[in-house]
Design an enzyme around this catalytic site. Structure first.
Site, PDB file in Angstrom:
ATOM      1  N   LYS A   1      -1.145 -29.217 -32.995  1.00 26.11           N
ATOM      2  CA  LYS A   1      -1.450 -29.905 -31.744  1.00 26.11           C
ATOM      3  C   LYS A   1      -0.552 -31.126 -31.554  1.00 26.11           C
ATOM      4  O   LYS A   1      -0.099 -31.405 -30.434  1.00 26.11           O
ATOM      5  CB  LYS A   1      -2.927 -30.310 -31.731  1.00 26.11           C
TER       6      LYS A   1
ATOM      7  N   SER B   1     -12.817 -27.574 -29.201  1.00 22.90           N
ATOM      8  CA  SER B   1     -12.011 -28.802 -29.259  1.00 22.90           C
ATOM      9  C   SER B   1     -11.660 -29.353 -27.886  1.00 22.90           C
ATOM     10  O   SER B   1     -10.979 -30.372 -27.799  1.00 22.90           O
ATOM     11  CB  SER B   1     -10.734 -28.559 -30.067  1.00 22.90           C
TER      12      SER B   1
END
Length: 777
Positions: A718, A675
């Site tokens: 996140k 990511s």
């Protein structure tokens, strides 16, 4: 003065001066005796026969008598007179071997020799007293010559032939007596130990025989009185027949009772049969608690114990609703295949996973048992040991059922992701049968060897990281993620739960100490950067301890506060010190080549700064920061993409033909995952164009060689991390749009989310405008 004598070698005997011994006569011995008898004085030398050398010493002996043993073999009785040192061999008359012998005269005994002789006599008397040889004791006491006393040791049965030979070869009487004293003391010490061991063994045998006799008499008395032996086979049979257990279990119990009746009390099998019977009879085979079917009351219990966590609470309420509906329609089945429920609570530490299990048990009205699985590496911890092993125990699941006292408790399997495997088996594989609703209605523990119905047990497992759980085990559980709390959630939890608990632990009341919401918000924002609230509770406890110290201070030395202590935003530095965390995104991204990414760790979401730099040298890519293989590949892909699209991005290709260095700070922390791909692309483009990345922007997503942005996991964690770090814009993959439904609304209000499918969109929006970059330069 040396003399010539025939020599007689003896093998199994060492003759010392003063001894009178019978010796069997073989052909060489007969020749030596004949030669001695034919000589003028009738003497010969008796010496030990050695395997490796000729003897250096012997004894000069006279022949007392020649005859035969009772069996008819020829023999002679010899009387040893004095030591002699053997010289060279000579020939002589007859078939015997003649040698030169130097007779050794005994010196006059010294005072030291007499003292040693007296000491040795006492030791010899002690040895003889143990043998009860009273006549020999009188003979020893009558001796006074130290030389005779020392040479009498030739009769001692406890001295070996080697030691007697050493005495023969020691002419000095004091030295002989010293050796004898030392050897006799060693022998007495050995005899005392041997006698003590023999006495202990004899006493133990006598005690065992006495107890056996008493038990037999007691059994006969009980039989005459018509009383059964307590805890005996008859008692177990009565207990089994009276127990409320399923029929298959009763049959197994009766089989073991039959074995117990046929075995003796001394058999080792008896002990583990009794232990097994006790364990099985103590299990609550037919005991079940009634579930509470009041959905409103259950939701109220969950809300009173935990703030937020709506998904988990809804799952528990749904479980209750279905069970209540089945009960109303007469479909309730006690146990049976497929009726169990297994929930996995996954999330970072401190979000309330473990305490939630106890709240679920309270809401259901069930018993609660916690099973800690962290660090378990032995399969027998789950399935139990074979009962024939020494110290065998049932597994933790059976022990949890026994501890709960019912067949339908709430069992919390804590830290299921930290189960390990080694040569003793894989506990995670053993958990498959426990947690599979299609199998656990017939769970079989190795110790019990009976089918145990676990289908009515509500299993709640907790884990920090789902990736470390084997996929087969994860498939058996229903995953519910607890991604962490927002700042508002933390303030509410601190106000409603943490602060009252810590006030009680510090022996304070809310009238004595108050903590404002502004102070709690500052603690959540600037003193902690965690997904949960565990560190926040520690800081609250620290502040309250200091407040309690102020209230308890002696007014005479240090005046205490005049009224209640009030902890506000401005007071935190005095109670907690300086803030540990300050917004640093603007500072970190103020130069080109630094981009802010978002990552998920075992402790929740976190921001990740990726730095790119270039220097003159051979073209290539250097990666630092303890990166995993996947993250290294992401950096290679990012550099390849930027080089391939340099013209489109307005980058001079020569800028990238330098030594490129990509670094991810916090080098001691391992980092891996795809990511960070878009973040690396952005950092490289920022470096090549000389335009910094906007400080309020964060991003996450996997990138492909043609610039597509692929979806990633952990969106909620996140975004929570982005909110904690003060970011206001976040770029997410377009295919993660569905994950935004799980994100709290206040987070979406604070953080503007851009959904993108091409990394070019991120680069164009995340970099500072060219004019602004030139002005800053």
């Amino acid at each position: 003065m040396s003399t010539r004598l025939p020599v007689l070698f003896v093998t199994d005997l060492v003759v010392l001066p003063g001894m009178v011994v019978p010796i069997g006569l073989d052909e060489p011995a007969q020749a030596a005796v004949d030669a001695a008898r034919s000589s003028s004085d009738g003497r010969l030398l008796v010496a030990p026969r050695l395997d490796d050398r000729y003897a250096s010493y012997g004894v000069i002996a006279s022949i007392e008598r020649v005859g035969r043993f009772s069996g008819g073999a020829p023999a002679a009785v010899l009387k040893a007179e004095q030591r002699g040192r053997i010289g060279s061999g000579v020939t002589g008359p007859g078939a015997a071997l003649w040698v030169e012998v130097d007779p050794l005269e005994d010196a006059a005994p010294s005072e030291r020799a007499r003292e040693l002789a007296d000491q040795y006599k006492k030791l010899v008397v002690a040895v003889l007293q143990r043998r009860e040889a009273w006549q020999v004791i009188d003979s020893v006491n009558q001796r006074s010559d130290p030389t005779a006393i020392a040479d009498a040791a030739g009769y001692a049965p406890y001295l070996s032939s080697d030691r007697k030979r050493e005495l023969l070869e020691t002419p000095d009487v004091e030295e002989r007596l010293g050796l004898l004293i030392e050897w006799t003391k060693e022998y007495l010490a050995e005899v005392e130990i041997t006698d003590k061991i023999g006495e202990d063994v004899r006493e133990g045998m006598e005690k065992s025989q006495r107890e056996f006799l008493l038990r037999q008499q007691l059994a006969a008395i009980r039989k005459e009185l018509g009383e059964g032996e307590p805890e005996g086979a008859d008692d177990y049979r009565a207990r089994v027949e009276a127990a409320d257990v399923p029929d298959p279990v009763r049959e197994a119990l009766l089989r073991e009772v039959g074995k117990l009746e046929r075995s003796s009390d001394q058999s080792p099998e008896t002990a583990w049969i009794r232990t097994w019977l006790d364990t099985v009879l103590e299990l609550p085979w037919t005991v079940r608690t009634e579930d509470s079917t009041d959905l409103s009351a259950a939701r109220a219990v969950l809300d009173a114990d935990h703030h937020g966590l709506d998904e988990v609470k809804e799952r528990i309420v749904e479980y209750l609703a279905v069970r209540a509906r089945r009960a109303d329609r007469g479909l309730q089945v006690v146990g049976g295949r497929g009726s169990g429920a297994v929930v996995l609570l996954a999330g970072p530490p401190g979000v309330g996973k473990t305490s939630l299990g106890e709240s679920v048990a309270r809401a259901l009205g069930r018993k609660f048992v916690r099973v800690a699985l962290g660090g378990v590496r032995d399969e027998a911890e789950i399935r139990g040991h074979r009962r024939t092993y020494v110290g065998a125990l049932p597994g933790r699941i059976v022990r949890a059922i026994k501890e709960a006292g019912s067949m339908n408790p709430v069992v919390l399997l804590d830290e299921v992701d930290k189960v390990g495997a080694d040569y003793r088996g894989d506990p995670a594989a053993a958990l498959l049968e426990v947690l599979d609703p299609a199998q656990n209605h017939t769970f079989r523990d190795h110790y019990l060897e009976l089918d145990l119905d676990l289908s009515d047990v509500l299993f709640i497992a907790t884990a920090n990281v789902v990736d470390s759980i084997p996929s087969a085990l994860l498939d058996r559980m229903e995953l519910v993620t607890l991604d962490g709390y927002t700042e508002d959630d933390k303030v509410a939890i601190a106000r409603d739960f943490l602060l009252p608990r810590q006030l009680e632990r510090a022996a304070l009341t809310s009238e004595e100490v108050t903590v404002t919401d502004d102070a709690l918000r500052d603690v959540a924002a600037n003193y902690t950067r965690e997904a949960g609230v565990r560190q926040m509770e520690r800081l609250i406890a620290k502040a309250l301890r200091k407040a309690a110290t102020e209230l308890a201070t002696d007014p005479a030395t240090d005046p205490a506060p005049s009224g209640p202590v009030r902890i506000d935003h401005a007071d935190l530095k005095r109670y907690l010190g300086r803030p540990r965390f300050t917004p640093e995104s603007h500072e970190r991204t103020s130069v080109p080549g630094v981009a802010t990414g978002l990552a998920v760790t075992g402790l929740g979401g976190d921001v990740l700064y990726i730095e790119a730099g270039a220097s003159d040298g051979t073209a290539g890519l250097t990666l630092t920061g303890q990166l995993g293989d996947v993250m290294k590949e992401s950096a290679q892909i990012a550099l390849s993409f930027v080089r391939a699209h340099a013209g489109t991005l307005g980058i001079d290709a020569a800028v990238l033909d330098r030594a490129i260095h990509v670094h991810v700070p916090a080098g001691a922390v391992p980092k891996d995952g795809p990511s960070a791909g878009v973040t690396m692309v952005t950092a490289l483009v920022s470096l090549a164009l000389g335009r910094p990345v906007r400080s309020e922007v964060g991003m996450t997503g996997e990138v492909t060689l043609n610039g597509r942005v692929l979806p990633i996991g952990g969106v909620k964690q996140k975004l929570l991390a982005a909110q904690r770090a003060g970011l206001t814009e976040v770029f997410l993959p377009a295919r993660n749009e569905a994950d935004l439904d799980d994100v709290p609304s206040d987070v979406l209000e604070d953080v503007r989310v851009h959904l993108v499918g091409d990394v070019m969109d991120i680069v164009s929006a995340a970099l500072e405008p060219a004019a602004a970059a030139s002005a800053a330069a």
